[in-house]
Design a protein around this motif. Structure first.
Motif, PDB file in Angstrom:
ATOM      1  N   GLU A  46       2.560   3.092   3.140  1.00 16.49           N
ATOM      2  CA  GLU A  46       3.970   3.187   3.510  1.00 16.49           C
ATOM      3  C   GLU A  46       4.814   3.368   2.251  1.00 16.49           C
ATOM      4  O   GLU A  46       4.447   2.904   1.167  1.00 16.49           O
ATOM      5  N   GLY A  71      -1.990  -2.387   6.437  1.00 17.94           N
ATOM      6  CA  GLY A  71      -3.007  -1.574   7.084  1.00 17.94           C
ATOM      7  C   GLY A  71      -2.846  -0.077   6.956  1.00 17.94           C
ATOM      8  O   GLY A  71      -3.666   0.684   7.483  1.00 17.94           O
ATOM      9  N   LYS A  72      -1.824   0.385   6.258  1.00 20.96           N
ATOM     10  CA  LYS A  72      -1.605   1.826   6.095  1.00 20.96           C
ATOM     11  C   LYS A  72      -0.689   2.037   4.900  1.00 20.96           C
ATOM     12  O   LYS A  72       0.017   1.121   4.460  1.00 20.96           O
ATOM     13  N   LEU A  86     -10.498   0.770   5.096  1.00 23.39           N
ATOM     14  CA  LEU A  86     -10.880   1.255   6.410  1.00 23.39           C
ATOM     15  C   LEU A  86     -12.221   1.991   6.306  1.00 23.39           C
ATOM     16  O   LEU A  86     -12.449   2.753   5.361  1.00 23.39           O
ATOM     17  N   GLU A 129      -0.728  -6.814   9.670  1.00 28.62           N
ATOM     18  CA  GLU A 129      -1.615  -6.851  10.817  1.00 28.62           C
ATOM     19  C   GLU A 129      -2.285  -8.223  10.913  1.00 28.62           C
ATOM     20  O   GLU A 129      -2.228  -9.032   9.987  1.00 28.62           O
ATOM     21  N   GLN A 170     -12.356   5.766   5.811  1.00 29.16           N
ATOM     22  CA  GLN A 170     -11.981   6.209   4.465  1.00 29.16           C
ATOM     23  C   GLN A 170     -13.103   5.937   3.467  1.00 29.16           C
ATOM     24  O   GLN A 170     -13.432   6.786   2.644  1.00 29.16           O
ATOM     25  N   HIS A 209       0.871  -1.184   0.000  1.00 30.09           N
ATOM     26  CA  HIS A 209       0.000   0.000   0.000  1.00 30.09           C
ATOM     27  C   HIS A 209       0.905   1.229   0.000  1.00 30.09           C
ATOM     28  O   HIS A 209       1.451   1.604   1.028  1.00 30.09           O
ATOM     29  N   LYS A 250     -10.791  -1.230  12.436  1.00 27.11           N
ATOM     30  CA  LYS A 250      -9.784  -1.775  13.337  1.00 27.11           C
ATOM     31  C   LYS A 250     -10.155  -1.460  14.780  1.00 27.11           C
ATOM     32  O   LYS A 250     -10.844  -0.486  15.047  1.00 27.11           O
TER      33      LYS A 250
END
Length: 205
Positions: free
Chosen positions: A126, A123-124, A74, A136, A77, A48, A94
């Motif tokens: 990067e 999960g994010k 998420l 995760e 979002q 991601h 989460k």
């Protein structure tokens, strides 16, 4: 949770951003991998790294796997961009009891060979320069509880500018065979090994 929908409008938006807008944003777009389709439900695991994530994999699916596209997002979002729900996005929250509901919904999707589910287990967002991507725990629940056979695809996306104003995008993909027990840390390590291989290949372009 917010379940995925597929509407005419959502499909038009996805086709527009994964086609014309993606071509406009990148100088070149290259697919790099061996096409291998076992005609099973597809779980795509990807890094991601950008706003374009989702549209890149939508394009990859359209060209190669041709499944009904779903992507886990998420909830906060997705709630701000509900048009993506009409293109196959579903939500996860989460640190909530609802996370199990989302993962069970994901398992239901992966019980149909006509479906592809995209997840970003880190999960994010990067940087592509991050040396190691930590996954995760949700993926672990999914892998441990799914009962039917699925096809797992690793996807890594990398960019380079060189001497051009626009970056070039390389979409790497590879079928993943479970070399160890289906455990989150084994999959995490194998994905990071592939991530490193892709970066080495990128350095030779």
């Amino acid at each position: 949770m917010i379940q995925a929908r597929h509407t005419y409008t959502g499909t038009r938006v996805s086709n527009f951003f994964s086609g014309y807008m993606l071509d406009k944003a990148f100088r070149t777009i290259t697919l790099s991998g061996i096409e291998n389709d076992d005609h099973l439900p597809v779980l795509m695991i990807a890094n991601h790294f950008s706003w374009w994530d989702g549209f890149i994999q939508y394009r990859l699916n359209k060209y190669l796997y041709k499944r009904k596209f779903h992507v886990m997002m998420l909830e906060e979002q997705l709630s701000r961009h509900m048009i993506l729900n009409k293109a196959g996005a579903f939500s996860i929250r989460k640190q909530s009891r609802d996370i199990i509901e989302s993962l069970q919904y994901c398992m239901e999707l992966l019980n149909d060979k006509n479906n592809l589910v995209l997840i970003f287990p880190q999960g994010k967002i990067e940087s592509i320069y991050t040396p190691y991507l930590y996954f995760e725990k949700g993926l672990n629940y999914l892998i441990q509880h799914i009962k039917n056979n699925i096809q797992v695809i690793f996807n890594v996306n990398l960019i380079d500018y060189f001497s051009h104003k626009q970056p070039s995008l390389t979409i790497y993909f590879q079928k993943y065979n479970f070399l160890h027990s289906p455990d989150i840390r084994n999959i995490e390590k194998d994905f990071n090994d592939y991530f490193h291989q892709c970066k080495c290949l990128q350095g030779k372009i």
